[in-house]
Design a protein around this motif. Structure first.
Motif, short mmCIF file in Angstrom:
data_model
loop_
_atom_site.label_atom_id
_atom_site.label_comp_id
_atom_site.label_asym_id
_atom_site.label_seq_id
_atom_site.Cartn_x
_atom_site.Cartn_y
_atom_site.Cartn_z
N ALA A 543 0.81 -1.20 0.11
CA ALA A 543 0.11 0.08 -0.02
C ALA A 543 0.99 1.30 0.05
CB ALA A 543 -1.00 -0.04 1.17
N LEU A 544 2.13 1.16 0.65
CA LEU A 544 2.85 2.43 0.90
C LEU A 544 3.62 2.72 -0.63
CD1 LEU A 544 4.81 1.50 3.91
CD2 LEU A 544 3.27 3.72 3.51
N GLU A 545 3.90 1.72 -1.19
CA GLU A 545 4.28 1.70 -2.64
C GLU A 545 3.31 2.11 -3.57
OE1 GLU A 545 5.67 -2.24 -3.55
OE2 GLU A 545 7.76 -1.75 -2.81
N ALA A 546 2.10 1.68 -3.68
CA ALA A 546 0.94 1.99 -4.31
C ALA A 546 0.56 3.74 -4.13
CB ALA A 546 -0.33 1.41 -4.15
N GLY A 547 0.55 3.88 -2.69
CA GLY A 547 0.45 5.32 -2.48
C GLY A 547 1.58 6.24 -3.13
N ALA A 548 2.96 5.82 -2.89
CA ALA A 548 3.91 6.79 -3.35
C ALA A 548 3.91 6.66 -4.85
CB ALA A 548 5.30 5.96 -3.16
N ALA A 549 3.38 5.91 -5.70
CA ALA A 549 3.21 5.84 -7.15
C ALA A 549 2.13 7.05 -7.45
CB ALA A 549 3.05 4.73 -7.72
N ARG A 550 0.91 6.90 -6.61
CA ARG A 550 -0.03 7.61 -6.89
C ARG A 550 0.25 9.15 -6.72
NH1 ARG A 550 -3.66 9.82 -3.63
NH2 ARG A 550 -2.98 8.41 -1.81
N LEU A 551 0.88 9.45 -5.56
CA LEU A 551 1.12 10.94 -5.16
C LEU A 551 2.00 11.27 -6.31
CD1 LEU A 551 1.48 10.72 -1.53
CD2 LEU A 551 -0.19 11.90 -2.73
N ARG A 552 3.08 10.45 -6.56
CA ARG A 552 4.25 10.76 -7.75
C ARG A 552 3.44 11.05 -9.00
NH1 ARG A 552 7.56 8.52 -11.56
NH2 ARG A 552 9.77 9.88 -11.42
N ALA A 553 2.51 10.37 -9.38
CA ALA A 553 1.83 10.70 -10.70
C ALA A 553 1.13 11.96 -10.72
CB ALA A 553 1.06 9.69 -11.09
#
Length: 871
Positions: A543-553
């Motif tokens: 979930a942390l990795e998915a959240g990081a990818a979403r915020l970065r995008a």
């Protein structure tokens, strides 16, 4: 006003002694309080001593001594029966009788027999806070009601105070209405405040707001006028607008002079027009207590000022001192109450929990080793009570074992101060922690205050506090949650191309977007100039990795604007799951930042912290052993790179570069050696080897009638030690090397942080022939200050100036840097020059020396033809 006497005679216990010596000590104590201020509990204890002295005078037939003692007792009785402090006339009479007592005691020295009594310790002569006398009311009630003869006439004139000495006017302390500690007292910003301003919409609103909060405000438009007024009528608050930043050093000196002279709290608040490290450092070094950065509304200013407001008289900082040694407890109590705090000593650790409920302390000073319950056990019990979960607990102990200190912190303490402690250290540690605790408590009761009004991001201290709570709550369980470290890449290029104001606007816009995309129950805050933190307490690794990818995008796809033109930003994200590191905020931050650095070199732009594998750990241990062996066996090496004058010359000068060859033959550079040595506490030993070797090389060349100058980098950790400067001076004297043969090189970023200690080191050695060079130099306010205040002979340019061939603002800035350096008699070195174009550009703008692989690569021999080297 509080009065403090540090006179030894005012605080020593009355030891067994002759009657004459006893009278001399009592006289000295009374005169010490005349000089420094009256203390009700000391007067009560002195009255008991006067009774004993009077009785001995009767027994031994000393009539005049009895008369003087009786007169003193009558004056003390008149004040203490109410109880109150002596008024002005009584104070003068007490001082006069003290002089008479000293005179009589001197006459008795040769005639009296030895007769001894004992009494315990007494506190320092300081004015107590309101109601302090009530604690002592029962202790000497019998003594205060003992009948005494009317005062007899003594043939001595009461002392007059020295010319210009202020007379202490005592105050009667009335018990306040009963109310819960810390409640009912409205916070005030200041009784008197000065605002130095050039005007403007926000600042014009500030005046009425401050006056509405109880401040008597004076608006000023001249720094000279402010400085003059500070000396005549000291305030509690001074606000300096951004337009007067050039005067901040003068203002800071005037404020400090008032603080030293008056002794009351004087808060200096500085408003900055932009968030720039150099401006922050300049204001802090001038003595600013708080900074207001780029306020857009008057509420932005008031929120910061409220955080450092002087506690109202009815709500002083409440400090609970848990100490089984009464003398130690009274010392800490006296130090703290002298600054206006309400300090209370509890000697029985088992009584602490009950005292917490009635006293409600802002901070607890805790002893470690106590009977029946030690400090760590008591801290655990306190932390189990929800209302005291965030109350700062600071240990004050003589324990020097670092492992024990770590155990104390792990038990729930916030800090560990080693005894003996200086009063200023104790006061600063307590005040700073209580101030922050009260600010956070106020924010907790006003939820809207925990976010930045412009961006919607949480304040950084709020995020850190919540992260600390998350880590503590999951210490003994499988820890979910983690931290994201986001950084805007190329921030320096945006600033260079569009200016600081445009960069700050972009970063604020990034913050707004980030605040709107937070996960549920998440926290986000701006950490530094171009970095942000996001805490998610519930997410697992995926979930942390998915959240990081979403915020970065979201951030990279957002159309930011600069000067009306669209701008896209690139974001790097580092991830640190809480479970991957120890339950410590610092460890989480460091791990996430390292992961963010790794992310910059990946196409994905996201990297997760990975604990070191066994093989990596073994390699690290082996490398540390190699460093330790090299220290013990002088196993380091130097390689040398020439530093060449662009106009040619015969002077031979080289840079010494540290190297280490391990058992496998691999050569390690200084960039790998120094961080490990600093972490393990070995850097001073490495620096000593380097200096010794450089001096030996210079001495050998001198013996061959060859002049040589060596440049040598040293750590600020070493330079901060006075013993290191003394050692280096001894080495130079013993070797008899020529003046200016050794050049100590210091990085500019380290010189900024350690400017005071490095400046002292340089000034202590410059007269012994040592020269100094400031490397990684870049223009700015801090750089200009270092040029003016350090005894520099050289500066080495930072890497950004190698791009000067492109022209524009960098080239103009470089021209100014070189002109300023030459004006101060400082030579300029172009460092790491790799190509002819950069060398030619640096030569054109007036550089003095070149160093880099273009000239010659570093080698193990001092070989270069300086005579033929002309650019």
């Amino acid at each position: 006003m509080q009065h403090v006497s540090l006179a030894k005679t005012a605080s020593e216990p009355l030891r067994p002694m002759r009657v004459s010596a006893r009278g001399e000590v009592l006289a000295a104590r009374l005169l010490a309080m005349w000089d420094g201020g009256w203390d009700i509990n000391i007067l009560m204890l002195l009255q008991a001593d006067v009774h004993a002295l009077s009785a001995l005078a009767c027994d031994t037939g000393h009539a005049r001594l009895r008369q003087v003692a009786a007169a003193i007792n009558t004056l003390l009785h008149k004040a203490l029966v109410q109880p109150r402090l002596p008024n002005e006339h009584e104070a003068r009479d007490l001082a006069g009788y003290a002089a008479a007592l000293r005179e009589v005691s001197a006459e008795l020295v040769q005639t009296e027999p030895v007769d001894r009594i004992q009494r315990g310790d007494v506190s320092r002569a300081e004015r107590p806070p309101a109601d302090y006398w009530q604690r002592w009311q029962h202790a000497d009630s019998a003594a205060s009601n003992v009948g005494v003869n009317p005062p007899c006439h003594v043939s001595v004139s009461p002392l007059k105070p020295p010319e210009g000495m202020p007379v202490t006017t005592p105050m009667n302390h009335e018990p306040p209405a009963s109310e819960e500690p810390g409640r009912g007292a409205a916070a005030v910003l200041a009784k008197r405040a000065y605002h130095l301003t050039q005007g403007g919409p926000v600042y014009s609103e500030l005046g009425p707001c401050l006056e509405a909060e109880g401040a008597e405000l004076e608006i000023l438009d001249s720094a000279d006028e402010l400085i003059e007024l500070l000396g005549a009528l000291p305030p509690e608050l001074v606000i300096v607008d951004a337009g007067f930043i050039e005067d901040i050093e003068r203002i800071g000196k005037a404020v400090q002079k008032v603080r030293d002279h008056v002794g009351n709290h004087l808060c200096l608040a500085v408003i900055l027009e932009r968030d720039e490290l150099a401006l922050r450092l300049r204001a802090r070094r001038a003595g600013a207590d708080t900074l207001v950065v780029a306020p857009s509304t008057v509420e932005d200013i008031l929120r910061v000022l409220r955080a450092v407001a002087v506690p109202p008289a009815g709500d002083p900082y409440r400090i609970l001192i848990v100490e089984d040694d009464r003398a130690q407890g009274v010392f800490a109590e006296s130090v703290l109450r002298n600054t206006g705090m309400d300090a209370r000593v509890v000697e029985d650790p088992l009584a602490v929990l009950d005292t917490l409920q009635t006293f409600r302390p802002d901070l607890i000073l805790m002893d470690l080793y106590m009977p029946r319950c030690n400090g760590m056990e008591l801290t655990t019990l306190i932390r189990e009570q929800p209302e005291f979960l965030h109350t700062p607990i600071v240990f004050l102990s003589g324990e020097s074992d670092e492992e024990v200190q770590f155990e104390v912190i792990d038990a729930g303490a916030d800090d560990f101060i080693a005894k003996p402690v200086r009063p200023r250290h104790l006061i600063a540690a307590v005040q700073n922690r209580v101030q922050r605790a009260r600010v956070l408590a106020n924010r907790g009761s006003n939820p809207g205050d925990d976010r930045d009004a412009r961006t919607g991001l949480h304040h950084r201290d709020i995020l850190m506090l919540h992260m600390q709570d998350m880590l503590a709550a999951r210490k003994d369980t499988a820890r979910a949650g983690g931290l994201l470290f986001l950084e805007v890449e190329a921030a320096a290029q945006i600033r260079e191309r569009h200016g600081l104001a445009a960069l700050e606007q972009v970063l604020a816009d990034v913050g707004r977007v980030l605040a709107g995309k937070l996960p549920v129950d998440g926290y986000a805050a701006r950490l530094g100039d171009a970095s942000y933190l996001v805490v998610d307490g519930n997410a697992g690794l995926s979930a942390l990795e998915a959240g990081a990818a979403r915020l970065r995008a979201e951030l990279m796809q957002h159309a930011f604007s600069v000067d009306g033109k669209p701008l896209r930003v690139r974001i790097s994200v580092g991830i640190c799951p809480f479970a991957a590191v120890p339950a410590d905020v610092g460890a989480v931050l460091n791990a996430s930042e390292r992961a963010c650095r790794n992310a910059r070199s990946t196409d994905r732009g996201i990297a997760c912290h990975e604990p070191p594998k066994d093989a990596e750990r073994e390699a690290q241990v082996g490398f540390e052993k190699s460093i330790r062996d090299a220290i013990d066996e002088s196993g380091f090496e130097f390689v040398y790179q020439p530093i060449v004058a662009v106009q040619g010359g015969e002077d031979a000068q080289f840079q010494c570069l540290l190297r280490l060859r391990d058992s496998d033959g691999k050569v390690h550079q200084a960039g790998a050696i120094v961080p490990v040595a600093e972490r393990r506490g070995w850097i001073a030993e490495v620096d000593r080897w380097a200096v010794s070797e450089a001096i030996a090389v210079i001495a050998r060349k001198q013996a061959e009638n060859s002049k040589l100058r060596l440049f040598l980098t040293q750590s600020p950790v070493s330079l901060a030690s006075p013993q290191y400067a003394d050692w280096l001076r001894d080495q130079l004297i013993a070797a008899h090397i020529e003046s200016e043969s050794l050049v100590i090189e210091i990085r500019m970023d380290e010189a900024i942080v350690h400017s005071a200690t490095i400046g002292e080191f340089c000034r202590s050695l410059v007269h012994h022939g040592v020269s100094f060079c400031l490397s990684q130099f870049e223009a700015g306010l801090d750089a200009a200050s270092l040029l003016e205040h350090l005894p520099l002979s050289f500066i080495k340019l930072g890497p950004r100036y190698l791009r000067a061939a492109a022209g524009g603002t960098i080239k103009d800035e470089l021209h100014n840097v070189i002109a300023k350096a030459h004006q101060l008699g400082i030579k300029v070195i172009g460092h790491r020059v790799e190509d002819p174009q950069s060398a030619a550009t640096l030569w054109m703008v007036g550089i003095d020396f070149l160093q880099g692989n273009l000239v010659q690569q570093a080698g193990d021999a001092l070989s270069f033809d300086f005579k033929s080297a002309v650019l």
